[in-house]
Motif scaffolding. Structure first.
Motif, PDB file in Angstrom:
ATOM      1  N   ALA A   1      -3.443   6.841   1.843  1.00  0.00           N
ATOM      2  CA  ALA A   1      -3.540   7.696   0.391  1.00  0.00           C
ATOM      3  C   ALA A   1      -4.158   6.678  -0.482  1.00  0.00           C
ATOM      4  O   ALA A   1      -3.766   5.405  -0.523  1.00  0.00           O
ATOM      5  CB  ALA A   1      -2.084   8.032   0.136  1.00  0.00           C
ATOM      6  N   MET A   2      -4.782   7.021  -1.394  1.00  0.00           N
ATOM      7  CA  MET A   2      -5.686   6.144  -2.375  1.00  0.00           C
ATOM      8  C   MET A   2      -4.452   5.543  -3.218  1.00  0.00           C
ATOM      9  O   MET A   2      -4.856   4.083  -3.552  1.00  0.00           O
ATOM     10  CB  MET A   2      -6.672   6.964  -3.304  1.00  0.00           C
ATOM     11  N   PRO A   3      -3.604   6.016  -3.843  1.00  0.00           N
ATOM     12  CA  PRO A   3      -2.584   5.362  -4.740  1.00  0.00           C
ATOM     13  C   PRO A   3      -1.982   4.122  -3.850  1.00  0.00           C
ATOM     14  O   PRO A   3      -1.770   2.925  -4.436  1.00  0.00           O
ATOM     15  CB  PRO A   3      -1.723   6.244  -5.068  1.00  0.00           C
ATOM     16  N   ASP A   4      -1.712   4.342  -2.573  1.00  0.00           N
ATOM     17  CA  ASP A   4      -1.165   2.961  -1.785  1.00  0.00           C
ATOM     18  C   ASP A   4      -2.253   2.108  -1.352  1.00  0.00           C
ATOM     19  O   ASP A   4      -1.937   0.627  -1.540  1.00  0.00           O
ATOM     20  CB  ASP A   4      -0.703   3.729  -0.364  1.00  0.00           C
ATOM     21  N   CYS A   5      -3.492   2.556  -1.245  1.00  0.00           N
ATOM     22  CA  CYS A   5      -4.572   1.533  -0.942  1.00  0.00           C
ATOM     23  C   CYS A   5      -4.592   0.600  -2.369  1.00  0.00           C
ATOM     24  O   CYS A   5      -4.856  -0.495  -2.132  1.00  0.00           O
ATOM     25  CB  CYS A   5      -5.828   2.060  -0.596  1.00  0.00           C
TER      26      CYS A   5
ATOM     27  N   LEU B   1     -12.545   4.180  -2.826  1.00  0.00           N
ATOM     28  CA  LEU B   1     -12.224   3.045  -3.691  1.00  0.00           C
ATOM     29  C   LEU B   1     -13.248   2.449  -4.579  1.00  0.00           C
ATOM     30  O   LEU B   1     -12.842   1.950  -5.837  1.00  0.00           O
ATOM     31  CB  LEU B   1     -11.535   1.878  -2.925  1.00  0.00           C
ATOM     32  N   LEU B   2     -14.587   2.355  -4.361  1.00  0.00           N
ATOM     33  CA  LEU B   2     -15.457   2.143  -5.297  1.00  0.00           C
ATOM     34  C   LEU B   2     -15.883   2.842  -6.554  1.00  0.00           C
ATOM     35  O   LEU B   2     -16.381   2.470  -7.431  1.00  0.00           O
ATOM     36  CB  LEU B   2     -16.791   2.010  -4.419  1.00  0.00           C
ATOM     37  N   PHE B   3     -15.131   4.063  -6.663  1.00  0.00           N
ATOM     38  CA  PHE B   3     -15.318   5.146  -7.771  1.00  0.00           C
ATOM     39  C   PHE B   3     -14.480   4.854  -8.797  1.00  0.00           C
ATOM     40  O   PHE B   3     -13.269   4.235  -8.621  1.00  0.00           O
ATOM     41  CB  PHE B   3     -15.435   6.324  -7.316  1.00  0.00           C
ATOM     42  N   ASP B   4     -14.546   5.651  -9.788  1.00  0.00           N
ATOM     43  CA  ASP B   4     -13.592   5.422 -11.134  1.00  0.00           C
ATOM     44  C   ASP B   4     -12.235   6.140 -10.831  1.00  0.00           C
ATOM     45  O   ASP B   4     -11.177   5.459 -11.180  1.00  0.00           O
ATOM     46  CB  ASP B   4     -14.234   6.177 -12.124  1.00  0.00           C
ATOM     47  N   HIS B   5     -12.035   7.254 -10.145  1.00  0.00           N
ATOM     48  CA  HIS B   5     -10.953   7.782 -10.177  1.00  0.00           C
ATOM     49  C   HIS B   5     -10.741   8.818  -9.156  1.00  0.00           C
ATOM     50  O   HIS B   5     -11.701   9.382  -8.555  1.00  0.00           O
ATOM     51  CB  HIS B   5     -10.610   8.654 -11.374  1.00  0.00           C
ATOM     52  N   SER B   6      -9.545   9.051  -8.689  1.00  0.00           N
ATOM     53  CA  SER B   6      -9.277  10.151  -7.479  1.00  0.00           C
ATOM     54  C   SER B   6      -8.218  10.982  -7.858  1.00  0.00           C
ATOM     55  O   SER B   6      -7.134  10.659  -8.386  1.00  0.00           O
ATOM     56  CB  SER B   6      -8.674   9.303  -6.084  1.00  0.00           C
ATOM     57  N   GLU B   7      -8.458  12.257  -7.398  1.00  0.00           N
ATOM     58  CA  GLU B   7      -7.475  13.251  -7.464  1.00  0.00           C
ATOM     59  C   GLU B   7      -6.409  13.024  -6.901  1.00  0.00           C
ATOM     60  O   GLU B   7      -5.118  13.328  -7.045  1.00  0.00           O
ATOM     61  CB  GLU B   7      -7.803  14.668  -7.067  1.00  0.00           C
TER      62      GLU B   7
END
Length: 214
Positions: free
Chosen positions: A52-56, A87-93
């Motif tokens: 998951a993105m937040p964990d990363c 992760l290279l981008f600004d923001h994830s849903e």
């Protein structure tokens, strides 16, 4: 001298990535590392990841790797894989998480609505398995890889770049989504080249020989 640093921030099976790189670069020193100094000194950097993105993001920061990754992405041949692309981008849903902001754009979830193939079969999320990748710009990492070649995916989210010029490849599930981005010394993919057999190994081999210029 480290030839290839594989960034280890505790997310994903890095062994398969490092073994695939060792297979195509028998004369290179491949190191899986969470040491920022190793990343700074390496000739080229691979930034993989699963989960998951937040964990990363949290694990990346807890290991003090954010600045090392940003610096590597600005200065040397850099390959992002899966979450390493997102992760290279600004923001994830996913978890309303901010990425590294290297590229402008969002990471979006596949819609649960209208997810059917051309035969009318319901498509599942995550998008898992083999799918065609269509090349939307020429690039040294595409050398010897046919347009429409199949690669292996496991993901529920995809990148939506603000700049269309970033898009180097796309797939369909069922609508078109960006699966590869490229700019300057960065090439990043949503699929897993280390799990994509011959085509994936060819892409990794191309990366190992790439000087960071298109």
């Amino acid at each position: 001298m480290i030839d290839i640093a594989v960034v280890d921030y505790g997310m994903g099976n890095l062994r398969s990535v490092s073994k695939a790189l060792e297979h195509v670069a028998t004369d290179k020193k491949v190191v899986v590392t969470s040491n920022p100094q190793d990343i700074a000194e390496a000739e080229r950097v691979v930034f993989p990841g699963q989960g998951a993105m937040p964990d990363c993001v949290r694990e990346l920061d807890s290991r003090g790797l954010r600045e090392a990754v940003i610096a590597a992405a600005a200065s040397k041949p850099f390959l992002g894989i899966c979450i390493g692309l997102q992760l290279l981008f600004d923001h994830s849903e996913e978890g309303n998480a901010d990425g590294l902001g290297i590229f402008a754009g969002q990471v979006k979830r596949f819609s649960a609505v209208d997810m059917h193939d051309v035969q009318g079969h319901k498509l599942k999320v995550p998008h898992m398995g083999w799918n065609e990748v269509y090349q939307s710009q020429s690039h040294p990492l595409w050398a010897g890889i046919e347009n429409g070649e199949r690669f292996y995916y496991v993901h529920s989210y995809y990148v939506a770049p603000q700049e269309t010029a970033l898009v180097a490849g796309y797939s369909e599930y069922p609508k078109r989504f960006t699966s590869v981005v490229a700019k300057d010394n960065i090439f990043a993919v949503q699929f897993h080249p280390e799990k994509s057999q011959h085509a994936g190994l060819k892409l990794l081999s191309n990366f190992v020989q790439w000087n960071g210029h298109s």
